[in-house]
Design a protein around this motif. Structure first.
Motif, short mmCIF file in Angstrom:
data_model
loop_
_atom_site.label_atom_id
_atom_site.label_comp_id
_atom_site.label_asym_id
_atom_site.label_seq_id
_atom_site.Cartn_x
_atom_site.Cartn_y
_atom_site.Cartn_z
N HIS A 9 34.97 35.65 39.74
CA HIS A 9 36.36 35.40 39.34
C HIS A 9 37.03 36.73 39.06
N TRP A 10 38.27 36.80 39.43
CA TRP A 10 39.05 37.98 39.07
C TRP A 10 40.38 37.50 38.55
N VAL A 11 41.05 38.34 37.81
CA VAL A 11 42.30 37.96 37.18
C VAL A 11 43.45 38.35 38.08
N GLY A 12 44.27 37.37 38.42
CA GLY A 12 45.42 37.59 39.27
C GLY A 12 46.57 38.21 38.49
N GLU A 13 47.67 38.49 39.19
CA GLU A 13 48.83 39.12 38.55
C GLU A 13 49.43 38.23 37.46
N ASP A 14 49.27 36.91 37.59
CA ASP A 14 49.82 36.01 36.58
C ASP A 14 48.90 35.82 35.38
N GLY A 15 47.74 36.50 35.37
CA GLY A 15 46.81 36.43 34.25
C GLY A 15 45.79 35.31 34.36
N ASN A 16 45.88 34.47 35.38
CA ASN A 16 44.92 33.38 35.57
C ASN A 16 43.72 33.86 36.37
N GLN A 17 42.55 33.28 36.05
CA GLN A 17 41.36 33.62 36.82
C GLN A 17 41.44 32.95 38.19
N MET A 18 41.05 33.70 39.20
CA MET A 18 41.09 33.18 40.56
C MET A 18 39.77 33.51 41.24
N GLY A 19 39.29 32.61 42.06
CA GLY A 19 38.13 32.91 42.88
C GLY A 19 38.59 33.55 44.17
N PHE A 20 37.71 34.23 44.85
CA PHE A 20 38.06 34.83 46.13
C PHE A 20 38.14 33.73 47.17
N GLN A 21 39.24 33.65 47.89
CA GLN A 21 39.46 32.61 48.89
C GLN A 21 39.18 33.10 50.31
N LYS A 22 39.43 34.38 50.55
CA LYS A 22 39.25 34.96 51.88
C LYS A 22 38.53 36.30 51.72
N ILE A 23 37.34 36.39 52.29
CA ILE A 23 36.52 37.59 52.14
C ILE A 23 36.34 38.24 53.51
N LEU A 24 36.73 39.50 53.61
CA LEU A 24 36.58 40.26 54.85
C LEU A 24 35.36 41.15 54.71
N ALA A 25 34.38 40.98 55.59
CA ALA A 25 33.16 41.80 55.58
C ALA A 25 33.27 42.83 56.70
N ALA A 26 33.25 44.10 56.35
CA ALA A 26 33.33 45.19 57.33
C ALA A 26 31.93 45.51 57.82
N LEU A 27 31.64 45.13 59.06
CA LEU A 27 30.31 45.31 59.62
C LEU A 27 30.30 46.46 60.62
N ASP A 28 29.19 47.19 60.63
CA ASP A 28 29.02 48.29 61.58
C ASP A 28 27.55 48.36 61.95
N TYR A 29 27.13 49.50 62.46
CA TYR A 29 25.73 49.65 62.90
C TYR A 29 24.90 50.46 61.91
N SER A 30 25.38 50.61 60.69
CA SER A 30 24.66 51.40 59.69
C SER A 30 23.56 50.55 59.05
N PRO A 31 22.64 51.21 58.34
CA PRO A 31 21.59 50.46 57.63
C PRO A 31 22.15 49.52 56.55
N LEU A 32 23.38 49.76 56.10
CA LEU A 32 23.99 48.93 55.07
C LEU A 32 24.57 47.62 55.61
N CYS A 33 24.68 47.48 56.90
CA CYS A 33 25.35 46.33 57.50
C CYS A 33 24.77 45.01 57.00
N GLN A 34 23.47 44.88 56.98
CA GLN A 34 22.85 43.64 56.54
C GLN A 34 23.17 43.35 55.08
N LEU A 35 23.14 44.37 54.23
CA LEU A 35 23.46 44.18 52.82
C LEU A 35 24.92 43.78 52.63
N VAL A 36 25.81 44.39 53.39
CA VAL A 36 27.23 44.04 53.32
C VAL A 36 27.41 42.58 53.70
#
Length: 198
Positions: A9-36
């Protein structure tokens, strides 16, 4: 509040808690890709969010021949061959990118997450920020290669660019998490990013 609690949960501009609705995962060919991907998938499941799997192809290989190549003593035939080779290379990169995104797409769909894929030919930091803004992402998850000092000055840092320019919250997966065997992450809201610039 630890990063796991913040990610739920994160706090929106109006002060209410909001869950993430749209998550963008930046994938590449690095060793971190799987963790991301794993972190983005976990957050999407936890928040019942949509997931965008995204990759930026470097815009370098798409340059055409210089406008006055003949006047520079360059053979038009040679330039045409070089341009064709760049085009073939770009086509190969697009096919590899589609295969990468499709592999992770299949996993996300098997977990029941509404998932889509996209890629762009752009500088990675700018491309990520633009894609997140156009898709109206509430969170970007990306890896950090760990460049420091002169290497970061010369080559730049995609994660640093995104932290300072994204219109949403950003979760950065650190490379030391691979070596330590635990996930190290830095979560920054868009408001914190803007305030750190000012």
């Amino acid at each position: 509040m630890d990063s796991k609690q913040f990610c739920q949960h994160w706090v929106g501009e109006d002060g209410n808690q909001m869950g993430f609705q749209k998550i963008l995962a930046a994938l590449d060919y690095s060793p971190l890709c799987q963790l991301v991907f794993d972190q983005a998938l976990e957050l999407a499941l936890r928040n019942r969010a949509r997931l965008m799997l995204f990759h930026c192809l470097s815009s370098d290989p798409v340059a055409g021949p210089p406008p006055f190549s003949g006047e520079l003593g360059l053979s038009p035939r040679w330039l045409n061959q070089a341009y064709q080779a760049q085009y073939v290379h770009l086509e190969q990169q697009i096919q590899q990118t589609q295969a990468l995104l499709n592999r992770y797409y299949e996993v996300a769909v098997q977990h029941g997450v509404a998932t889509e894929c996209d890629y762009r030919i752009a500088e990675p930091g700018q491309g990520l920020c633009l894609a997140a803004k156009q898709w109206e992402a509430s969170l970007i998850v990306l890896g950090r290669r760990g460049r420091r000092g002169i290497a970061e000055v010369l080559f730049g840092s995609v994660s640093n660019y995104v932290l300072h320019h994204a219109s949403c919250a950003v979760l950065v997966i650190q490379p030391d998490s691979i070596q330590a065997g635990s996930l190290s992450a830095e979560v920054v809201s868009a408001e914190e990013t803007v305030s750190s610039i000012l």
